[in-house]
Design a protein around this motif. Structure first.
Motif, short mmCIF file in Angstrom:
data_model
loop_
_atom_site.label_atom_id
_atom_site.label_comp_id
_atom_site.label_asym_id
_atom_site.label_seq_id
_atom_site.Cartn_x
_atom_site.Cartn_y
_atom_site.Cartn_z
N CYS A 105 0.83 -1.21 0.00
CA CYS A 105 0.00 0.00 0.00
C CYS A 105 0.87 1.26 0.00
CB CYS A 105 -0.95 0.00 1.19
SG CYS A 105 -2.27 -1.22 1.05
N LYS A 106 1.95 1.25 0.78
CA LYS A 106 2.85 2.41 0.79
C LYS A 106 3.46 2.64 -0.58
CE LYS A 106 4.04 2.35 5.71
NZ LYS A 106 5.14 2.21 6.68
N LEU A 107 3.81 1.57 -1.28
CA LEU A 107 4.35 1.72 -2.64
C LEU A 107 3.32 2.34 -3.58
CD1 LEU A 107 6.46 -1.51 -3.16
CD2 LEU A 107 7.25 0.84 -3.39
N ILE A 108 2.07 1.97 -3.41
CA ILE A 108 1.00 2.57 -4.22
C ILE A 108 0.94 4.07 -3.96
CG2 ILE A 108 -1.48 2.67 -4.66
CD1 ILE A 108 -1.53 -0.36 -3.83
N TYR A 109 0.94 4.43 -2.67
CA TYR A 109 0.87 5.85 -2.30
C TYR A 109 2.08 6.62 -2.84
CZ TYR A 109 -3.26 5.38 0.59
OH TYR A 109 -4.54 5.18 1.02
N LEU A 110 3.26 6.02 -2.78
CA LEU A 110 4.46 6.68 -3.28
C LEU A 110 4.45 6.80 -4.81
CD1 LEU A 110 7.21 5.17 -0.98
CD2 LEU A 110 6.29 7.49 -0.94
N SER A 111 3.63 6.01 -5.48
CA SER A 111 3.53 6.07 -6.93
C SER A 111 2.58 7.16 -7.41
CB SER A 111 3.07 4.71 -7.47
OG SER A 111 4.01 3.72 -7.15
N TYR A 112 1.83 7.74 -6.49
CA TYR A 112 0.89 8.80 -6.84
C TYR A 112 1.64 10.03 -7.35
CZ TYR A 112 -2.53 12.55 -6.20
OH TYR A 112 -3.36 13.63 -6.39
N PRO A 113 1.28 10.54 -8.53
CA PRO A 113 1.98 11.71 -9.07
C PRO A 113 1.41 13.01 -8.46
CG PRO A 113 0.40 10.91 -10.66
CD PRO A 113 0.35 9.96 -9.49
N SER A 114 1.91 13.36 -7.31
CA SER A 114 1.45 14.57 -6.63
C SER A 114 1.70 15.80 -7.50
CB SER A 114 2.21 14.73 -5.31
OG SER A 114 1.86 15.96 -4.69
N PRO A 115 0.81 16.79 -7.42
CA PRO A 115 1.05 18.02 -8.18
C PRO A 115 2.18 18.87 -7.58
CG PRO A 115 -0.96 18.20 -6.89
CD PRO A 115 -0.48 16.79 -6.74
N PHE A 116 2.66 18.46 -6.40
CA PHE A 116 3.70 19.21 -5.71
C PHE A 116 5.03 18.46 -5.78
CE2 PHE A 116 -0.38 19.94 -3.49
CZ PHE A 116 -0.56 21.27 -3.83
N PRO A 117 6.16 19.19 -5.85
CA PRO A 117 7.46 18.51 -5.90
C PRO A 117 7.72 17.73 -4.62
CG PRO A 117 7.72 20.92 -5.87
CD PRO A 117 6.26 20.63 -5.89
N LYS A 118 8.35 16.56 -4.77
CA LYS A 118 8.63 15.68 -3.63
C LYS A 118 10.10 15.34 -3.58
CE LYS A 118 4.35 15.48 -2.49
NZ LYS A 118 3.94 16.24 -1.33
N SER A 119 10.60 15.15 -2.36
CA SER A 119 11.96 14.64 -2.21
C SER A 119 11.89 13.43 -1.29
CB SER A 119 12.91 15.73 -1.72
OG SER A 119 12.54 16.18 -0.44
N ASP A 120 12.64 13.40 -0.23
CA ASP A 120 12.68 12.24 0.67
C ASP A 120 11.38 12.18 1.49
OD1 ASP A 120 13.79 9.98 1.87
OD2 ASP A 120 14.59 11.19 3.53
N ILE A 121 10.52 11.22 1.20
CA ILE A 121 9.22 11.12 1.87
C ILE A 121 9.41 10.58 3.29
CG2 ILE A 121 6.92 10.06 1.83
CD1 ILE A 121 7.36 12.17 -0.38
N CYS A 122 8.92 11.34 4.26
CA CYS A 122 9.02 10.96 5.67
C CYS A 122 7.65 10.63 6.28
CB CYS A 122 9.65 12.09 6.48
SG CYS A 122 11.31 12.51 5.94
N LEU A 123 6.58 10.89 5.51
CA LEU A 123 5.22 10.63 6.01
C LEU A 123 4.31 10.34 4.82
CD1 LEU A 123 3.36 10.75 8.59
CD2 LEU A 123 2.83 13.07 7.88
N ILE A 124 3.52 9.29 4.97
CA ILE A 124 2.53 8.91 3.97
C ILE A 124 1.16 9.08 4.61
CG2 ILE A 124 1.60 7.03 2.57
CD1 ILE A 124 4.47 5.88 2.51
N GLY A 125 0.23 9.67 3.87
CA GLY A 125 -1.08 9.91 4.45
C GLY A 125 -2.21 9.43 3.58
N ASP A 126 -3.36 9.27 4.23
CA ASP A 126 -4.59 8.85 3.56
C ASP A 126 -5.72 9.71 4.12
OD1 ASP A 126 -6.08 6.73 1.92
OD2 ASP A 126 -7.15 6.70 3.82
N LYS A 127 -6.59 10.19 3.24
CA LYS A 127 -7.70 11.02 3.66
C LYS A 127 -9.01 10.44 3.15
CE LYS A 127 -9.69 14.12 1.36
NZ LYS A 127 -11.02 14.60 1.01
N ASN A 128 -9.93 10.20 4.07
CA ASN A 128 -11.27 9.76 3.73
C ASN A 128 -12.24 10.31 4.74
OD1 ASN A 128 -11.60 7.95 1.38
ND2 ASN A 128 -9.90 6.89 2.35
N PRO A 129 -13.21 11.11 4.30
CA PRO A 129 -14.20 11.63 5.26
C PRO A 129 -15.12 10.51 5.72
CG PRO A 129 -14.68 12.42 3.04
CD PRO A 129 -13.42 11.62 2.96
#
Length: 129
Positions: A105-129
């Motif tokens: 699941c973390k690999l899936i999240y890290l594969s997401y093409p965020s609209p913001f520049p990324k470097s060394d990821i220290c936190l992965i998040g999930d949002k669902n209301p």
């Protein structure tokens, strides 16, 4: 340190709240940080958990099945824009080092093409209301 070991050390945060309460704003603010990845909402963890949570051996065919099931999640398939072939390659590489469901699941999240520049990821998040 292997990729799997590194991913296991990256914490996850879950934003859970009632709809229309500012969760999208919170998600955007956090995702703007270059060391945080917090994709748009998807129920992919809930969608895949029942079938794959206890999986211990991730063969190439099991990974193909996992990714096929992942793309059955309509929000994921429609909005995440994850390169399927790259994801399969990452999962197969991680499987050599002892892949588990959480790391997949973390690999899936890290594969997401965020609209913001990324470097060394220290936190992965999930949002669902």
């Amino acid at each position: 340190m292997t990729l799997v070991e590194k991913l296991r050390s990256v914490p996850c945060v879950f934003i859970v709240a009632k709809g229309r309460s500012g969760t999208t704003l919170m998600q955007t603010i956090l995702d703007r940080n270059e060391n945080v990845i917090l994709p748009i909402e998807s129920r992919l963890i809930l969608h895949l958990k029942r079938k794959y949570l206890a999986e211990k051996i991730w063969t190439p065919s099991k990974i193909d099945e996992f990714v096929s099931d992942l793309y059955k999640d309509k929000k994921f398939a429609q909005y995440w824009a994850v390169n399927k072939d790259d994801l399969v390659d990452k999962l197969r590489q991680a499987a050599k080092d002892g892949l588990d469901f959480a790391t997949a699941c973390k690999l899936i999240y890290l594969s997401y093409p965020s609209p913001f520049p990324k470097s060394d990821i220290c936190l992965i998040g999930d949002k669902n209301p």
